[in-house]
Design an enzyme around this catalytic site. Structure first.
Site, PDB file in Angstrom:
ATOM      1  CD  GLU A 262      -3.010  -1.043   0.210  1.00 33.93           C
ATOM      2  OE1 GLU A 262      -2.871  -0.247  -0.739  1.00 33.93           O
ATOM      3  OE2 GLU A 262      -3.996  -1.781   0.327  1.00 33.93           O
TER       4      GLU A 262
ATOM      5  CE1 TYR B 299     -15.060  16.348  22.363  1.00 30.85           C
ATOM      6  CE2 TYR B 299     -17.038  15.028  22.700  1.00 30.85           C
ATOM      7  CZ  TYR B 299     -16.147  15.988  23.141  1.00 30.85           C
ATOM      8  OH  TYR B 299     -16.357  16.597  24.344  1.00 30.85           O
TER       9      TYR B 299
END
Length: 217
Positions: A80, A127
């Site tokens: 990746e 949040y």
């Protein structure tokens, strides 16, 4: 007298130690099942990354890969790496990228996109809004492919937090600790979304979201 090369070597040693600590933390938190997930840090012009096929719970500093590589026989970085490089290119301030297959975030990534191609993560808490902002769902492409890196490159410039469709989360941040905070916040938001999916949850309204969102974000 310390030379620039000495300073960079010291930074790389410190980065390797920090990556291994992060890997142990993420594994202990149950966010990197099996040999999944990868972590990297940018030091100067080099990227220090976890190696291909290695579990985060047991990777060592010596097994971490550096690109450009140190020579023949050097550890191979995660497949990746193009995804990590795309995140760094989109966020020049970033020194760390974390990509996981954490259960709740990956489950959300398996749902179809919502409005504007965003992941299905309603603004349930302050949040979720303040720390994650918009979370695009990058269209599916084979892991490790150039197509996946291109999808990340397209979505990343305004968004350091992404979900890869049917794959998992990837985040970039100015520090490794900040990247871990982001990926844990994303996993929590995803878990709350799944817990309340069949319940009459009340999301924050547009005025509350606007009050929490920095201008221009």
């Amino acid at each position: 007298m310390t030379t620039p090369g000495d300073a960079l070597r010291t930074q790389e040693r410190e980065a390797r130690a920090a990556i291994v600590r992060a890997c142990r933390h993420l594994s202990a938190a149950g966010l990197s099942p099996g040999s999944s997930g990868n972590v990297s840090m940018r030091v100067g012009s080099r990227i220090i990354a976890t190696p291909t096929g290695r579990s985060l719970r047991s990777v060592t500093e010596e097994e971490l890969a550096a690109t450009p590589a140190d020579g023949d026989g050097a550890p191979r970085p995660t497949k990746e790496l193009p995804l990590h490089a795309a995140m760094y290119a989109a966020h020049p301030e970033a020194t760390a990228v974390v990509h996981l297959h954490s259960p709740s975030a990956t489950a959300i990534a398996c749902l179809p996109p919502g409005d504007g191609g965003l992941a299905q993560l309603p603004p349930l808490t302050p949040y979720r809004v303040m720390r994650l902002g918009e979370v695009p769902l990058v269209p599916y492409a084979r892991p490790g492919s150039a197509e996946l890196a291109a999808g990340v490159a397209a979505a990343a410039p305004r968004n350091p937090v992404l979900l890869l469709a049917n794959h998992g989360p990837v985040v970039a941040a100015p520090t490794l600790d900040a990247a871990i905070d982001l990926v844990e916040e994303l996993e929590t938001a995803a878990r709350l979304t799944l817990l309340l999916r069949q319940a009459p949850a009340v999301a924050l309204d547009a005025a509350a979201i606007a009050a929490l969102t920095p201008p221009g974000r």
